[in-house]
Design a protein around this motif. Sequence first.
Motif, PDB file in Angstrom:
ATOM      1  N   LEU A  26       0.816  -1.212   0.000  1.00  0.00           N
ATOM      2  CA  LEU A  26       0.000   0.000   0.000  1.00  0.00           C
ATOM      3  C   LEU A  26       0.853   1.266   0.000  1.00  0.00           C
ATOM      4  O   LEU A  26       0.374   2.338  -0.376  1.00  0.00           O
ATOM      5  N   GLU A 101      -8.249  -2.530   6.665  1.00  0.00           N
ATOM      6  CA  GLU A 101      -7.538  -2.195   5.420  1.00  0.00           C
ATOM      7  C   GLU A 101      -7.899  -0.802   4.919  1.00  0.00           C
ATOM      8  O   GLU A 101      -7.036  -0.063   4.432  1.00  0.00           O
ATOM      9  N   ARG A 105      -5.280   2.050   4.076  1.00  0.00           N
ATOM     10  CA  ARG A 105      -5.156   2.618   2.736  1.00  0.00           C
ATOM     11  C   ARG A 105      -5.227   4.149   2.806  1.00  0.00           C
ATOM     12  O   ARG A 105      -4.482   4.855   2.120  1.00  0.00           O
ATOM     13  N   MET A 130      -6.285   3.282  -5.748  1.00  0.00           N
ATOM     14  CA  MET A 130      -7.396   3.600  -4.859  1.00  0.00           C
ATOM     15  C   MET A 130      -8.727   3.568  -5.609  1.00  0.00           C
ATOM     16  O   MET A 130      -9.734   3.069  -5.103  1.00  0.00           O
TER      17      MET A 130
END
Length: 615
Positions: A26, A101, A105, A130
């Motif tokens: 990420l 998550e 992110r 994204m």
Amino acid sequence: MLQSPPPSDETTTALVPLADCYLHPLNTRSEPPPADIEALASSIEAIGLLQNLNGWFDPAQPGKLGIVAGGRRLRAMILLAMREDRSLDETRVPVKVAPDEDTARLWASAENAARAALHPADEVRAYGRMAAKGADPDTIARAFAVSGRHVRQRLKLARLPDEALDALRDGSLSLDQAAALTVAATEDALDAELRRVLTSRWPIAASDIRHQLQRAQVRADDKRVLLIGLDAYRAAGGAVQEDLFTDQVRLLDEALLDRMVSKRLDDAVAFTLLKGWKWAEVILDSGTRWEAARKMQRIERHSVDLSDADAAELEELHRLGEETELNIDDMVRLNELEERALGDYADDDIATSGVILYLETDGTIASYGAYRRAQDDPTRAEGDPGAGASGKVETKALSAGLTEDLHKIRLAALQHRAAAQPELMLDLLGYQASGGFSAWDAPLRITLDRQPITPEKAEGLELPGSLSDPDRTIRGVTAEGFAAFRALGKKHRNEDMTQGLARTLTPHRELAPFLAAQLKPNPREIWTPTADGYFKRLPVPHLDRLWDELVPADRREGMDFQTKKKGEKATILHRLFNEADFREALGLDRATNARLDAWLPEQLQWPAVEWDSDA
């Protein structure tokens, strides 16, 4: 093994061994330079870790903590531990742990954006990842502390192939060039243009990329398409691009379309000549037909009286046309009777004259005239100026289409200056309103019909806002609209009136040069000569003469301009006028650059006039 905490909605901070930390995917940054990591390690050694790492226990890596934000700090702390010969298992660092998550992110995006600007290529890929996960542009914008417009622009770039983004990352492709590539209609067109840009010996401007990708796209409502018909174009093998969301159709093979249009116009010319006319000339722009006929003699029809029956039929068709829409047969008959009612041309006039054919905006071929050229006048004496040894009049070196385009640009420059002169435009309006002028001889089109100033090939022309046309689809004459206009005040009224009147200014054969001498319009403010818009449309001798006139002899060495093909010469001249790097490579001095920046072709210059300025 590091144990993952139980699921929770709360963030926690834990001291985690460096050995159990890894750089999570990420994290959007590319591998930083080693020198940056060494400098950061020294900074941490001196003043400590000022900001915790951010991590997430990714189920895909059990027993490990993925660092989603702070990858540079993680590398620096590992380097620092190795410098000090400390065990990574025993060296613990504070890590703020994300509960899920989505939070991880968001942290990864926001933290990286907040510390230092990402490289555009990394930013594009980060936004793209994204978006692929379902984040909308507004969410991405909040995470990166940027505008929604910025995000949407980057997401458009994210659709480019990896090769283009790699080139953007390593500097072989600029951000402007990458943005220009997004206008490609097909993947093949994009790939071909990317190859051209990356393999070119010289930098290719973003405007050139856009032109290359868009020049073959023609709207379905183009008058040429309306003439030929979209079905006929498709039947001839023409490719189209269809947008299922807007129902827009663009034609991708403009060369095929122009060939089909040329064939149709050639047929129209042949049919006209069969009627006995000496010549027929085609002008694609209906707005310039009168300019083409300005120096020719107008041929008048001889009146013809219709029979009583035909006159009654014509009157009845006119009445029906006002009440309902006529069918095809009635329209054909109406046109026939109206044409006859106008009168006939004498046989001698037909044999020595011709008509101008032009393409209307609705795609129909119309005629204008008849007109007689000076050399065909049977009363013209031998030896009149304009005739060569063979008796034939010399033809202009430039094509009619290019000449018309240049005259439009010249008029646009004059209107641009007039749009800032309210007193002048009011004087012109009063002068015309005083009466005594024929409609064709008026300095202004007081019906407020805007004169055509956009050439068929508009490459290199950037019209200012004062010359833009309003969107008629959203405006109508209403009492409310008029009241709102008045409420804007006199200053707004005067500005609108001045700009509106300026757009009605005609290229009057006497008054326009007079106004130009006063206003001193500069077409180079709105137009720059380019390869497709100008140089490729010139004969080769003109290109050679321009090169010799504009570039000093000692700066032409090694170019071998005279031996090159026409397209190559046009490209070189395009670069001469549009690329500062090219001029610098030639070593042009300040005086030569100034001459290039001020240069105008003859067709963009108004003829000189003399008048009493005190009158």
